[in-house]
Design a protein around this motif. Sequence first.
Motif, short mmCIF file in Angstrom:
data_model
loop_
_atom_site.label_atom_id
_atom_site.label_comp_id
_atom_site.label_asym_id
_atom_site.label_seq_id
_atom_site.Cartn_x
_atom_site.Cartn_y
_atom_site.Cartn_z
N CYS A 106 10.82 8.18 -7.78
CA CYS A 106 9.84 8.63 -6.79
C CYS A 106 8.66 7.67 -6.64
O CYS A 106 7.55 8.08 -6.25
CB CYS A 106 9.32 10.04 -7.14
SG CYS A 106 10.62 11.29 -7.15
N ILE A 107 8.86 6.41 -6.98
CA ILE A 107 7.84 5.40 -6.76
C ILE A 107 7.98 4.86 -5.34
O ILE A 107 6.99 4.57 -4.67
CB ILE A 107 7.96 4.27 -7.79
CG1 ILE A 107 7.71 4.82 -9.19
CG2 ILE A 107 6.98 3.13 -7.50
CD1 ILE A 107 7.98 3.85 -10.32
N LYS A 122 0.84 -1.20 0.00
CA LYS A 122 0.00 0.00 0.00
C LYS A 122 0.87 1.26 0.00
O LYS A 122 2.01 1.23 0.47
CB LYS A 122 -0.92 0.01 1.22
CG LYS A 122 -1.94 -1.12 1.24
CD LYS A 122 -2.81 -1.04 2.48
CE LYS A 122 -3.83 -2.19 2.50
NZ LYS A 122 -4.68 -2.14 3.71
N ILE A 123 0.34 2.35 -0.52
CA ILE A 123 1.05 3.62 -0.47
C ILE A 123 1.25 4.00 1.00
O ILE A 123 0.30 4.00 1.79
CB ILE A 123 0.28 4.72 -1.23
CG1 ILE A 123 0.26 4.38 -2.73
CG2 ILE A 123 0.92 6.08 -1.00
CD1 ILE A 123 -0.50 5.37 -3.57
N ARG A 152 10.43 5.64 -1.63
CA ARG A 152 11.38 6.53 -0.95
C ARG A 152 12.25 5.67 -0.05
O ARG A 152 11.75 4.88 0.75
CB ARG A 152 10.63 7.57 -0.13
CG ARG A 152 11.55 8.45 0.74
CD ARG A 152 10.75 9.54 1.42
NE ARG A 152 9.64 9.01 2.19
CZ ARG A 152 9.74 8.53 3.44
NH1 ARG A 152 10.93 8.50 4.05
NH2 ARG A 152 8.67 8.08 4.07
N LYS A 206 6.61 3.03 -0.06
CA LYS A 206 5.92 3.27 -1.33
C LYS A 206 5.30 4.65 -1.35
O LYS A 206 4.63 5.07 -0.40
CB LYS A 206 4.84 2.20 -1.54
CG LYS A 206 4.27 2.20 -2.95
CD LYS A 206 3.38 0.99 -3.18
CE LYS A 206 2.83 0.93 -4.60
NZ LYS A 206 2.00 -0.27 -4.81
N GLN A 207 5.52 5.39 -2.45
CA GLN A 207 5.04 6.76 -2.57
C GLN A 207 3.94 6.91 -3.62
O GLN A 207 3.12 7.82 -3.52
CB GLN A 207 6.20 7.70 -2.95
CG GLN A 207 7.18 7.94 -1.82
CD GLN A 207 8.22 8.98 -2.21
OE1 GLN A 207 9.07 8.72 -3.04
NE2 GLN A 207 8.12 10.15 -1.61
N SER A 208 3.94 6.07 -4.64
CA SER A 208 2.93 6.22 -5.70
C SER A 208 2.56 4.86 -6.27
O SER A 208 3.32 3.89 -6.14
CB SER A 208 3.45 7.14 -6.81
OG SER A 208 4.58 6.56 -7.44
N ALA A 209 1.40 4.83 -6.91
CA ALA A 209 0.92 3.58 -7.51
C ALA A 209 1.76 3.21 -8.72
O ALA A 209 2.42 4.06 -9.34
CB ALA A 209 -0.54 3.73 -7.90
N TYR A 255 1.97 2.01 -12.49
CA TYR A 255 1.10 2.14 -13.67
C TYR A 255 1.20 0.91 -14.58
O TYR A 255 2.29 0.45 -14.90
CB TYR A 255 1.50 3.40 -14.45
CG TYR A 255 0.86 3.52 -15.81
CD1 TYR A 255 -0.50 3.75 -15.94
CD2 TYR A 255 1.63 3.39 -16.97
CE1 TYR A 255 -1.09 3.87 -17.20
CE2 TYR A 255 1.06 3.50 -18.23
CZ TYR A 255 -0.30 3.73 -18.34
OH TYR A 255 -0.89 3.83 -19.58
#
Length: 397
Positions: free
Chosen positions: A351-352, A306-307, A354, A363-366, A368
């Motif tokens: 930046c996916i 999870k983010i 940190r 985790k910083q972003s989903a 894709y």
Amino acid sequence: MLQAIDRYGNKVTLFTKSFQEIVDIKKSEQDFLCPVCKGAVYIRAGKKVIPHFAHRSIKECRSFEGGEGVYHEQGKMLLFKWLREQNLAVQLEPYVKEIKQRPDLLLNIGKKRIAIEYQCATISPEVLKARTEGYRSIGITPLWVLGAKHLQRSSTNKLRVNTFIQFFIHQFSLDISPRIFFLCPSTKQIIIVQDLYMVTKQSALGILTAHTLPQVSFLELFQDTLFTREKLYTLWDKEKLVFRTKPRNRLSNQELRWHRWLYSKNLYLHTLPSIIYLPLRSQIIMQSPLWKWQSRWVIEQLVWCKIGGAINIESQAPIIHQNSRSNEDFPLISDTYNPLQEYMSILHQLCIFRQQSITTFVKQSAIYFPTTIDEAVAADKRLLRKLKKQNKGMFRR
């Protein structure tokens, strides 16, 4: 052999003498002995033969290396002359009694001893490992130089690195990139392939630098020339496009199993995230291809995180151990970077994730997932453009 002992106990090196001097020695009918087994040897010299000594009778001798050939002898002579012209303390074919081995050259620089082996014929990994360990057991650093006939380039920065050549990848420490040394006696060039990135199991990207021997010093062979981000990711853009679009009419068993695994996840090659199949220096130690282990790591671990959630790569060490090759496959690599840590560092740059600590990433972003091949190719290009713009290198120190 290039050297023998005369009746007075002096070592005689034929290739340093003129043709007339060799003729005079032969006429004198001097007796010569092998410096190792003390068996009788005689002079072989002529227009098509490099001057050398040969045993008078076939017998067991640790110095005997049948079938070396002209190519090998020429290379050995070139290296010896090149090092001697630099006023370095170098010995030709010395016999090291402690380990009962005879390197082509033994070099002394300060307190450091370096055994240089010029390898033209194919040898087994067991022989390479045994000789390498022999040198190291008495504090000698081994340096293996391959005959240039083993160098096969498919483009300026891409070459075939089959299983045999991979045995000769040197990495002296994490502060110097992996490299392979080649020597061509015909052109008198030493070629260094460095900053290696494995593309497939038997091909790699690398920086190839050719030096004419008189124009380079021994110590300059160990200077690092690394890919810039712009160059590396421009080259990888082509590899990524091939990965996405090449026809796959025939699949290996490994590829077939991988595709079936993707189908079980309702995924296809064109729907894989762009963060899968990224270049890593440390891929050289991996048995599993980039596309296989990176896809499993992303889909089974990172997607489900999870983010704001954390991934500790130290707890995932078995993933590397299960997918990496034995240390015996790389006898000349003393240390290497952790592939999982190197990979997560790239995701940090994107930046996916940190990096919170050496082993923990948040985790910083989903992640894709494209839906069409056009979307996938466009996403690949965007990601590689972003990596090109990063200020720091892959893992500069």
